[in-house]
Design a protein around this motif. Structure first.
Motif, PDB file in Angstrom:
ATOM      1  N   LEU A  16       0.834  -1.207   0.000  1.00 14.95           N
ATOM      2  CA  LEU A  16       0.000   0.000   0.000  1.00 14.95           C
ATOM      3  C   LEU A  16       0.868   1.255   0.000  1.00 14.95           C
ATOM      4  CD1 LEU A  16      -2.810   1.289   0.219  1.00 14.95           C
ATOM      5  CD2 LEU A  16      -2.614   1.096   2.721  1.00 14.95           C
ATOM      6  N   GLY A  17       1.960   1.225   0.806  1.00 15.07           N
ATOM      7  CA  GLY A  17       2.854   2.378   0.859  1.00 15.07           C
ATOM      8  C   GLY A  17       3.532   2.634  -0.471  1.00 15.07           C
ATOM      9  N   VAL A  18       4.017   1.558  -1.118  1.00 10.38           N
ATOM     10  CA  VAL A  18       4.694   1.706  -2.407  1.00 10.38           C
ATOM     11  C   VAL A  18       3.714   2.201  -3.465  1.00 10.38           C
ATOM     12  CG1 VAL A  18       5.882   0.460  -4.260  1.00 10.38           C
ATOM     13  CG2 VAL A  18       6.435  -0.034  -1.867  1.00 10.38           C
ATOM     14  N   LYS A  19       2.469   1.662  -3.431  1.00 12.19           N
ATOM     15  CA  LYS A  19       1.454   2.095  -4.398  1.00 12.19           C
ATOM     16  C   LYS A  19       1.154   3.573  -4.242  1.00 12.19           C
ATOM     17  CE  LYS A  19      -3.255   1.027  -5.958  1.00 12.19           C
ATOM     18  NZ  LYS A  19      -4.455   0.186  -5.727  1.00 12.19           N
ATOM     19  N   SER A  20       1.121   4.039  -2.981  1.00 12.60           N
ATOM     20  CA  SER A  20       0.850   5.466  -2.739  1.00 12.60           C
ATOM     21  C   SER A  20       1.963   6.336  -3.300  1.00 12.60           C
ATOM     22  CB  SER A  20       0.707   5.717  -1.232  1.00 12.60           C
ATOM     23  OG  SER A  20      -0.376   4.983  -0.692  1.00 12.60           O
ATOM     24  N   LEU A  21       3.186   5.855  -3.211  1.00 12.14           N
ATOM     25  CA  LEU A  21       4.324   6.625  -3.737  1.00 12.14           C
ATOM     26  C   LEU A  21       4.273   6.710  -5.257  1.00 12.14           C
ATOM     27  CD1 LEU A  21       7.248   5.284  -1.493  1.00 12.14           C
ATOM     28  CD2 LEU A  21       6.098   7.501  -1.335  1.00 12.14           C
ATOM     29  N   PHE A  22       3.824   5.632  -5.906  1.00 14.93           N
ATOM     30  CA  PHE A  22       3.766   5.628  -7.370  1.00 14.93           C
ATOM     31  C   PHE A  22       2.638   6.503  -7.912  1.00 14.93           C
ATOM     32  CE2 PHE A  22       6.533   1.859  -7.318  1.00 14.93           C
ATOM     33  CZ  PHE A  22       7.369   2.177  -8.377  1.00 14.93           C
ATOM     34  N   LEU A  23       1.721   6.909  -7.036  1.00 13.75           N
ATOM     35  CA  LEU A  23       0.671   7.816  -7.495  1.00 13.75           C
ATOM     36  C   LEU A  23       1.227   9.195  -7.821  1.00 13.75           C
ATOM     37  CD1 LEU A  23      -2.214   6.873  -5.012  1.00 13.75           C
ATOM     38  CD2 LEU A  23      -2.032   6.270  -7.432  1.00 13.75           C
ATOM     39  N   HIS A  24       2.384   9.534  -7.189  1.00 11.37           N
ATOM     40  CA  HIS A  24       3.047  10.822  -7.452  1.00 11.37           C
ATOM     41  C   HIS A  24       4.532  10.554  -7.744  1.00 11.37           C
ATOM     42  CE1 HIS A  24      -0.504  12.978  -5.977  1.00 11.37           C
ATOM     43  NE2 HIS A  24      -0.522  12.124  -4.965  1.00 11.37           N
ATOM     44  N   PRO A  25       4.810  10.011  -8.936  1.00 10.71           N
ATOM     45  CA  PRO A  25       6.193   9.568  -9.223  1.00 10.71           C
ATOM     46  C   PRO A  25       7.218  10.702  -9.210  1.00 10.71           C
ATOM     47  CG  PRO A  25       4.827   9.535 -11.217  1.00 10.71           C
ATOM     48  CD  PRO A  25       3.921   9.765 -10.072  1.00 10.71           C
ATOM     49  N   LEU A  26       6.873  11.871  -9.746  1.00  6.07           N
ATOM     50  CA  LEU A  26       7.835  12.971  -9.793  1.00  6.07           C
ATOM     51  C   LEU A  26       8.162  13.472  -8.391  1.00  6.07           C
ATOM     52  CD1 LEU A  26       9.548  14.891 -11.445  1.00  6.07           C
ATOM     53  CD2 LEU A  26       7.564  16.416 -11.636  1.00  6.07           C
ATOM     54  N   ARG A  27       7.119  13.593  -7.564  1.00  6.74           N
ATOM     55  CA  ARG A  27       7.327  14.032  -6.190  1.00  6.74           C
ATOM     56  C   ARG A  27       8.216  13.027  -5.439  1.00  6.74           C
ATOM     57  NH1 ARG A  27       2.077  14.550  -2.595  1.00  6.74           N
ATOM     58  NH2 ARG A  27       1.668  16.253  -4.076  1.00  6.74           N
ATOM     59  N   SER A  28       7.927  11.751  -5.613  1.00  7.66           N
ATOM     60  CA  SER A  28       8.723  10.712  -4.941  1.00  7.66           C
ATOM     61  C   SER A  28      10.168  10.733  -5.431  1.00  7.66           C
ATOM     62  CB  SER A  28       8.100   9.342  -5.195  1.00  7.66           C
ATOM     63  OG  SER A  28       6.772   9.293  -4.701  1.00  7.66           O
ATOM     64  N   LEU A  29      10.329  10.946  -6.747  1.00 13.25           N
ATOM     65  CA  LEU A  29      11.689  10.976  -7.310  1.00 13.25           C
ATOM     66  C   LEU A  29      12.508  12.122  -6.737  1.00 13.25           C
ATOM     67  CD1 LEU A  29      13.726   9.866  -9.366  1.00 13.25           C
ATOM     68  CD2 LEU A  29      12.725  11.393 -11.070  1.00 13.25           C
ATOM     69  N   LEU A  30      11.886  13.288  -6.620  1.00 12.06           N
ATOM     70  CA  LEU A  30      12.600  14.445  -6.068  1.00 12.06           C
ATOM     71  C   LEU A  30      12.958  14.225  -4.605  1.00 12.06           C
ATOM     72  CD1 LEU A  30      10.573  17.380  -7.692  1.00 12.06           C
ATOM     73  CD2 LEU A  30      12.862  16.562  -8.314  1.00 12.06           C
ATOM     74  N   THR A  31      12.083  13.559  -3.867  1.00  9.91           N
ATOM     75  CA  THR A  31      12.376  13.265  -2.464  1.00  9.91           C
ATOM     76  C   THR A  31      13.537  12.278  -2.353  1.00  9.91           C
ATOM     77  OG1 THR A  31      10.015  13.528  -2.007  1.00  9.91           O
ATOM     78  CG2 THR A  31      11.353  12.521  -0.290  1.00  9.91           C
ATOM     79  N   VAL A  32      13.502  11.252  -3.195  1.00 12.50           N
ATOM     80  CA  VAL A  32      14.600  10.273  -3.228  1.00 12.50           C
ATOM     81  C   VAL A  32      15.910  10.967  -3.583  1.00 12.50           C
ATOM     82  CG1 VAL A  32      15.525   8.319  -4.551  1.00 12.50           C
ATOM     83  CG2 VAL A  32      13.189   8.247  -3.671  1.00 12.50           C
ATOM     84  N   LEU A  33      15.834  11.949  -4.477  1.00 13.54           N
ATOM     85  CA  LEU A  33      17.036  12.642  -4.942  1.00 13.54           C
ATOM     86  C   LEU A  33      17.774  13.318  -3.786  1.00 13.54           C
ATOM     87  CD1 LEU A  33      18.636  13.345  -7.494  1.00 13.54           C
ATOM     88  CD2 LEU A  33      17.268  15.420  -7.689  1.00 13.54           C
ATOM     89  N   GLY A  34      17.004  13.898  -2.839  1.00  7.41           N
ATOM     90  CA  GLY A  34      17.643  14.554  -1.702  1.00  7.41           C
ATOM     91  C   GLY A  34      18.462  13.577  -0.881  1.00  7.41           C
ATOM     92  N   ILE A  35      17.898  12.404  -0.576  1.00  7.42           N
ATOM     93  CA  ILE A  35      18.631  11.388   0.184  1.00  7.42           C
ATOM     94  C   ILE A  35      19.786  10.832  -0.634  1.00  7.42           C
ATOM     95  CG2 ILE A  35      18.457   9.121   1.266  1.00  7.42           C
ATOM     96  CD1 ILE A  35      17.153  11.304   2.865  1.00  7.42           C
ATOM     97  N   PHE A  36      19.556  10.618  -1.914  1.00  5.12           N
ATOM     98  CA  PHE A  36      20.594  10.085  -2.815  1.00  5.12           C
ATOM     99  C   PHE A  36      21.820  10.991  -2.841  1.00  5.12           C
ATOM    100  CE2 PHE A  36      21.983  11.170  -7.180  1.00  5.12           C
ATOM    101  CZ  PHE A  36      22.820  10.081  -7.427  1.00  5.12           C
ATOM    102  N   ILE A  37      21.608  12.299  -2.978  1.00  4.65           N
ATOM    103  CA  ILE A  37      22.727  13.244  -3.013  1.00  4.65           C
ATOM    104  C   ILE A  37      23.462  13.242  -1.673  1.00  4.65           C
ATOM    105  CG2 ILE A  37      23.317  15.697  -3.144  1.00  4.65           C
ATOM    106  CD1 ILE A  37      21.077  16.026  -5.187  1.00  4.65           C
ATOM    107  N   GLY A  38      22.709  13.192  -0.583  1.00  6.33           N
ATOM    108  CA  GLY A  38      23.346  13.188   0.730  1.00  6.33           C
ATOM    109  C   GLY A  38      24.236  11.975   0.942  1.00  6.33           C
ATOM    110  N   VAL A  39      23.744  10.784   0.645  1.00  7.94           N
ATOM    111  CA  VAL A  39      24.528   9.553   0.837  1.00  7.94           C
ATOM    112  C   VAL A  39      25.738   9.537  -0.079  1.00  7.94           C
ATOM    113  CG1 VAL A  39      24.473   7.037   0.584  1.00  7.94           C
ATOM    114  CG2 VAL A  39      22.564   8.218   1.662  1.00  7.94           C
TER     115      VAL A  39
END
Length: 446
Positions: A10-33
């Protein structure tokens, strides 16, 4: 177990409803790591290189160098009016005293260095003429490419033997074998080539008493030969004027019995030199002391770089919180329906926490993968810059030109763990806020 899987889906499905928003959020963590791994790798590479250069001087060595004092100091000690050739630096008496009177010194190597022009036929190259003893080969960490180094017989008999550095050999003998050939050093004397030294990386300047050295343009001759042929006084003529200096020894490298004796021996050396020199025309370099300082600096540097990269992770966490708060507002009606159908507050918290954890894990995993590419990407970038703009690379310090990033392996699990923790911490507030909504008010939300 099944419930946990359903909640994850359910959580993953909710994230795929807004793929661009999820991608930008992932990008912040990705750059930090990725930045944590990259910055620590680059810092470790620079630190290791600096330590290797210091270690190449020998942890059980003490290096004493001649240093030219300011002109006003030399003028105050001149012997009279008129043109004077300044005399300063280490002397052969210093060498004898240090070698013979300090019991912890097991070997002493005198060195005299002069800037000179080397010539073979029409080929010329400027470099450094080094008068030394056979022990210099080990002290300077040199290796032979061809032929032999200087011997005791060469030095005792003041023979006209010479050993060429790599670049000198290449430029003077581009098409023929150097061994056995005669090379003109300076204006009047020729020396027979007995060996060629392999390439050795330049050493960086350390403090004010030890300048950077490029061994590729060195030519080595016996120190007794240098004294007999050139003497202590060197005069350089330029367009009708001349300048000169008198220096007996440029450097004395003292090998100490053990590293435990280095600091005590260095104090004795300083006291002895102070007693026999009117002004400070020498510098004492202690590689062991510098090595300890370099290790401390390395720890501080890595900590500083880690803090900078950690800020990127925190920014990524703030991005997660911001997105999840917006998501909670958008999904108010959904939350109300779930609560009305029997979902507890804990179920709502777990749903939103799983979404933030998924974002953090995906971002952290991608960051780790990109972080592992640090070395090849850095080397490719340096090669590309060297090809496009070699002057820019040449203007950088030698330690940066030859940078080799080294992945700090503990930084990988640490950065990934911090990314997950940040996801949980910054996702917890939006999840609790969602869980505490009044179901009636949530159902009325438009």
């Amino acid at each position: 177990m099944l419930y946990a899987i359903q909640t994850l889906q359910l959580g993953v499905k909710s994230l795929f409803l807004h793929p661009l928003r999820s991608l930008l959020t992932v990008l912040g963590i990705f750059i930090g790591v990725a930045s944590v791994i990259w910055l620590l790798a680059i810092g470790e590479g620079i630190s290791r290189k600096a330590q290797a250069q210091i270690e190449s001087l020998g942890a059980d060595n003490i290096i004493v160098r001649s240093i030219k004092p300011p002109n006003e100091v030399l003028n105050q000690n001149s012997k009279g009016p008129g043109m004077q050739i300044p005399e300063y630096g280490l002397t052969r008496d210093d060498y004898a005293r240090l070698a013979e009177t300090i019991p912890t010194v097991v070997n002493a190597i005198p060195v005299r260095e002069i800037r000179e022009t080397f010539q073979k036929g029409r080929h010329k190259v400027d470099g450094r003429l080094v008068g030394c003893t056979p022990d210099y080969l080990d002290i300077a960490k040199l290796t032979m490419f061809e032929g032999r180094f200087l011997t005791e017989a060469d030095n005792t008999e003041a023979k006209d033997s010479c050993v060429l550095g790599e670049k000198v050999a290449e430029e003077l003998f581009p098409y023929e074998e150097p061994l056995g050939q005669l090379v003109r050093l300076g204006e009047n004397y020729q020396y027979r080539v007995v060996g060629i030294v392999s390439k050795r990386a330049p050493s960086a300047g350390i403090g004010g008493s030890f300048a950077a050295q490029d061994y590729s343009y060195d030519v080595y001759i016996p120190i007794n030969t240098l004294r007999a042929r050139v003497g202590d006084t060197v005069v350089i003529r330029r367009s009708g004027s001349f300048e000169g200096e008198t220096v007996q020894l440029s450097q004395i490298t003292l090998k100490v019995r053990s590293t435990d004796d280095v600091m005590e021996t260095s104090e004795l050396i300083k006291l002895m030199l102070e007693e026999h020199h009117k002004y400070e025309d020498y510098g004492v370099t202690i590689p062991l002391e510098l090595l300890e300082q370099a290790k401390t600096t390395r720890m501080m540097f890595n900590l500083f770089m880690g803090m900078i990269a950690g800020i990127s992770l925190i920014v990524g966490g703030i991005g997660i919180m911001n997105i999840m708060l917006a998501t909670v507002t958008e999904r108010t009606r959904e939350i109300g329906i779930r609560r009305a159908l029997g979902a507890k507050q804990g179920d709502i918290v777990r749903q939103f926490l799983i979404e933030t954890i998924v974002l953090s894990v995906v971002g952290g995993g991608l960051g780790v993968l990109v972080g592992l590419t640090c070395k090849p990407v850095t080397l490719f970038t340096m090669h590309l810059i060297r090809t496009v703009n070699p002057d820019l690379i040449n203007s950088l310090p030698a330690i940066v030109q030859e940078i080799q990033p080294i992945i700090v392996f503990w930084s990988i699990p640490l950065a990934f763990f911090i990314s997950v923790v940040i996801g949980v911490v910054f996702g917890l507030y939006p999840a609790i806020r969602a869980a505490k909504m009044d179901p009636i008010e949530a159902l009325r939300h438009e």
